[in-house]
Design an enzyme around this catalytic site. Structure first.
Site, mmCIF file in Angstrom:
data_model
loop_
_atom_site.group_PDB
_atom_site.id
_atom_site.type_symbol
_atom_site.label_atom_id
_atom_site.label_comp_id
_atom_site.label_asym_id
_atom_site.label_seq_id
_atom_site.Cartn_x
_atom_site.Cartn_y
_atom_site.Cartn_z
ATOM 1 N N GLY A 69 0.821 -1.190 0.000
ATOM 2 C CA GLY A 69 0.000 0.000 0.000
ATOM 3 C C GLY A 69 0.865 1.254 0.000
ATOM 4 O O GLY A 69 0.545 2.250 -0.641
ATOM 5 N N THR A 70 1.985 1.182 0.712
ATOM 6 C CA THR A 70 2.912 2.312 0.751
ATOM 7 C C THR A 70 3.441 2.623 -0.646
ATOM 8 O O THR A 70 3.482 3.783 -1.072
ATOM 9 C CB THR A 70 4.068 1.980 1.708
ATOM 10 O OG1 THR A 70 3.538 1.856 3.030
ATOM 11 C CG2 THR A 70 5.134 3.056 1.690
ATOM 12 N N GLN A 177 -7.829 1.583 4.968
ATOM 13 C CA GLN A 177 -8.579 1.107 6.132
ATOM 14 C C GLN A 177 -10.013 0.732 5.826
ATOM 15 O O GLN A 177 -10.664 0.046 6.613
ATOM 16 C CB GLN A 177 -8.551 2.167 7.247
ATOM 17 C CG GLN A 177 -7.204 2.317 7.919
ATOM 18 C CD GLN A 177 -6.729 1.025 8.620
ATOM 19 O OE1 GLN A 177 -7.519 0.186 9.007
ATOM 20 N NE2 GLN A 177 -5.415 0.863 8.745
ATOM 21 N N SER A 194 -4.263 -1.676 0.431
ATOM 22 C CA SER A 194 -3.207 -2.547 0.932
ATOM 23 C C SER A 194 -3.828 -3.862 1.390
ATOM 24 O O SER A 194 -4.676 -3.879 2.281
ATOM 25 C CB SER A 194 -2.504 -1.842 2.093
ATOM 26 O OG SER A 194 -1.573 -2.706 2.695
ATOM 27 N N ALA A 195 -3.383 -4.968 0.776
ATOM 28 C CA ALA A 195 -4.075 -6.244 0.977
ATOM 29 C C ALA A 195 -4.016 -6.745 2.421
ATOM 30 O O ALA A 195 -4.980 -7.313 2.928
ATOM 31 C CB ALA A 195 -3.506 -7.294 0.035
ATOM 32 N N HIS A 196 -2.884 -6.525 3.109
ATOM 33 C CA HIS A 196 -2.779 -7.116 4.449
ATOM 34 C C HIS A 196 -3.674 -6.385 5.459
ATOM 35 O O HIS A 196 -3.813 -6.838 6.589
ATOM 36 C CB HIS A 196 -1.326 -7.183 4.919
ATOM 37 C CG HIS A 196 -0.747 -5.882 5.332
ATOM 38 N ND1 HIS A 196 -0.525 -5.550 6.637
ATOM 39 C CD2 HIS A 196 -0.341 -4.828 4.604
ATOM 40 C CE1 HIS A 196 0.009 -4.334 6.691
ATOM 41 N NE2 HIS A 196 0.128 -3.886 5.475
ATOM 42 N N CYS A 320 7.217 7.144 22.732
ATOM 43 C CA CYS A 320 7.940 6.142 23.522
ATOM 44 C C CYS A 320 7.432 4.731 23.281
ATOM 45 O O CYS A 320 7.662 3.853 24.097
ATOM 46 C CB CYS A 320 7.885 6.383 25.015
ATOM 47 S SG CYS A 320 7.709 8.071 25.482
#
Lengths: 459, 459
Positions: A69-70, A177, A194-196, A320
């Site tokens: 997807g990126t 999403q 994005s498939a995952h 953090c």
């Protein structure tokens, strides 16, 4: 153990697994080759493209598969910007886009382009009128997610797409999403996925570019995927991605209703069972499976560890946590508390029992972290001071806010506490604390070291 | 059916399949997350990196996983060029690099960089002294494959790496075809590989950058893979890639010896059983599993179809095959015949029986294509002409050469035949035909349409 981090990566859907296995046998060859194995691979690739295009709501020849997807976002943004270079170099993004979009925007800025970031409200939703007002003659591209990945807020895509279309500015929609739940409505120009995120395998992204949208791929390409995604096709994963998208869509309506109830339960119950908590994200216009809240006087990493010990896997937009030292830019843009942040994103099939159990262990997990950090219990003994200065230099989130909370009772109503801090998130969290506790955030100014944040006690 | 196209994509190694299945269960989560599934994914990623680095011969922190070998090359070349921008913008590549390298070089040239292409000999091997002589003060990067993907010729990498190191120019080695057989020797600076070439899954490339090499990734990145390969890691595939690389290496020495014998058999037998054939590629310094030959008076696509009908899957660098209309740049750079080109690349485990059977069906396959195309049989009746002009306009490879072969007997020894052709590969193939048949290629000049290629009959 219950995995509640589907928004990062959904567990592999059984259909994806099955399709992947079948395609490892049938679809490992090069679809560009003429021999039997190649022709078989080509058929699988074509069928996968048709299935994915149908789910996205575009023509098969408008859709290519990328490696992630990126990559789809990076390629889509660079290609659309270059295709519109004659119009200008102005890029519009919302402040809560996925970091892949913001990274692309930063590169564009580094190359002399101009970027306008559209702010969001406290619920994480972009103001459509602000977005529209940012459109200019030299706007090359506008980017808006279909829904936010950290808080689940659904964006007014259709409304903005209509204005973009009227003004001739292409709209790129990051649908990572939401694709599991349905197609993106409205007249988008470029869409990524994005498939995952929907239960497909890693290694597959989608990039759809509507016919007629000027698009010029940047960097080296080859003959694969219409010249938009170079490199050997990851065909078994593509087959699995397309098959699982179809499968999750078949279950989407029912599963969305079920998960929406479960996240509504969390939204309602968390403030009842945990003190000093802020549930964030739009309460109505939201994805069914995501709910996010932040807990005062808690650091995200410790809370994640407590929940992990209790066998719940969630993520956090706090600073953090994991490898990042800055808080989520999404929470920052919303102006909400970033400390003790927890994002729960339920994968399909999550049981009500697991959610109930999560609500049972959460209060203890928060209490345990608060105890270790010395969070305030009850009010401090009043000292009648008009003014108090707290030096918290070197202390990291959530310690400056904990010290502030302990000290506020020592000044009179109308008095001020000034927190000196060099922690990057101090401003965000002190502001959010004031908002939550009903005090006034007066402002900040540079100190000898770090910054001085001034708070006026109101109640 | 025997699949003889391992150089395009090797069938999945059983170890890769096994590791992939295991990692689908254990390694689907985000390795950047702190919860149990994330920590497990991180362990798998770290272990895979260590295994891959050991096989490559570098430190784990020098190696990242990319989405493909192509992506590794594009990123590696752009990053190394940018890292050396102060030195200059001169790039050296061999003329027979993978197209992904040449695409990167073209982009570099388009951005104002300078590219020197180093020619190869008729065996496809780069002349080390020519390569070295091309090194300049402003050379930012040199690229050389470990071995050629189309003809199997091994390049003098160690020798060139030594000079590059001495002159301070980084050397990028595309090791895609050779990593299955062993590490690349010599002091390379950047190295790339591709898992599906060694029997790993698609969707995984390797990019190794030695410590101390100046490297500046271009385009948007994120925190993944040391900031060198953005996007969610394709972990199950990475695990499978690393495991299978280790597995093929364990079998490499024995399998290399076995396949070398089989390809040597093909090299020796093909010219005996097929007339007018040229075996191409360096006969000694070559990969064990690749053998390539070209057949006069045959077009590659038809020959591939005949072999496919006989149940053999091979590839071809001829024009008119698959989606490409130009002949392989490798054959062109070597100056060898491109028509009727066949590359046989044997996957591990190929049996001698299958190779013998291939040698049995090949002559009929070639003869069948030649018959359909009307290839010359015996000598033409001599006409005693001094000069003959053949108009082959509109005819595609291999027809111009077939007409030339039929006509050459009609001119006296010392006489010329001029072929008028508008086919892109005519020059290459007419030159190669002269070389094979012992005639003189006089030269070419523009004609009214296309070009006129002049051949002098010598024997």
């Amino acid at each position: 153990m219950p995995y509640f981090d589907a928004a990062t990566s959904a567990p592999l859907h059984p259909v994806a697994r099955q399709a992947l296995l079948a395609a490892l046998d049938e679809g490992w060859a090069d679809p560009a080759r003429l021999y039997r194995e190649g022709r078989r691979a080509r058929l699988l690739l074509d069928a996968s493209r048709e299935a994915a295009a149908e789910a996205v709501g575009c023509r098969p020849d408008e859709l290519v598969f990328t490696a992630s997807g990126t990559q789809a976002l990076h390629t889509g943004i660079a290609g659309a910007l270059a295709g519109r270079r004659r119009a200008g170099r102005h890029l519009i993004v919302s402040a809560v886009e996925h970091s892949a979009v913001l990274h692309s925007a930063a590169v564009h800025e580094g190359q002399g382009g101009e970027v306008t970031e559209i702010p969001v409200d406290r619920g994480g939703r972009v103001d459509a009128s602000l977005f529209v007002r940012a459109l200019r003659e030299d706007t090359a591209l506008a980017c808006l997610q279909s829904a936010n990945h950290e808080v689940g807020t659904v964006q007014p895509v259709a409304e903005i797409a209509e204005v973009c279309r009227a003004t001739g500015v292409p709209l790129l929609v990051d649908a990572a999403q939401s694709l599991a739940w349905g197609p993106v409505e409205g007249g988008w120009s470029v869409l990524t996925g994005s498939a995952h995120k929907w239960g497909g395998p890693a290694g597959v992204g989608l990039l759809a570019v509507r016919k007629g949208v000027r698009f010029s791929v940047q960097g080296p390409v080859d003959e694969r995927e219409s010249g938009r995604a170079p490199g050997f096709e990851n065909l078994p994963a593509i087959v699995a991605a397309a098959a699982s998208l179809r499968a999750v869509r078949a279950e989407a309506a029912q599963e969305a209703a079920r998960l929406r109830e479960l996240t509504a339960l969390i939204r309602a119950r968390v403030p009842e069972i945990v003190a000093d908590v802020e549930v964030v994200g739009d309460p109505e216009r939201r994805l069914p499976h995501i709910v996010t809240f932040s807990c005062l006087y808690v650091d995200g990493e410790s809370l994640l560890h407590e929940l992990d010990r209790a066998e719940f896997s969630v993520s956090s937009g706090s600073s953090c946590t994991s490898s990042t030292l800055t808080p989520s830019h999404v929470l920052k843009a919303m102006g909400v508390l970033s400390e003790g942040n927890v994002r729960v994103s339920l994968p399909p099939g999550t049981s009500r029992d697991d959610v109930e159990r999560f609500l049972t262990v959460l209060p203890d997990a928060v209490a345990s972290v608060r105890e270790k950090l010395g969070a305030p219990v009850g009010d401090a003994s009043p000292s009648g001071l008009e003014e108090l200065i707290l030096d918290t230099l070197g202390k990291r989130c959530p310690l400056p806010v904990i010290e502030l909370a302990k000290a506020i009772g020592r000044v009179v109503a109308g008095g001020t506490v000034t927190v000196i801090s060099d922690d990057e998130v101090a401003e965000l969290d002190i502001r959010a604390w004031c908002h939550l506790r009903g005090h006034e955030y007066v402002g900040e100014k540079p100190a000898d070291q770090g910054w001085a944040y001034v708070v006026r006690r109101l109640i």
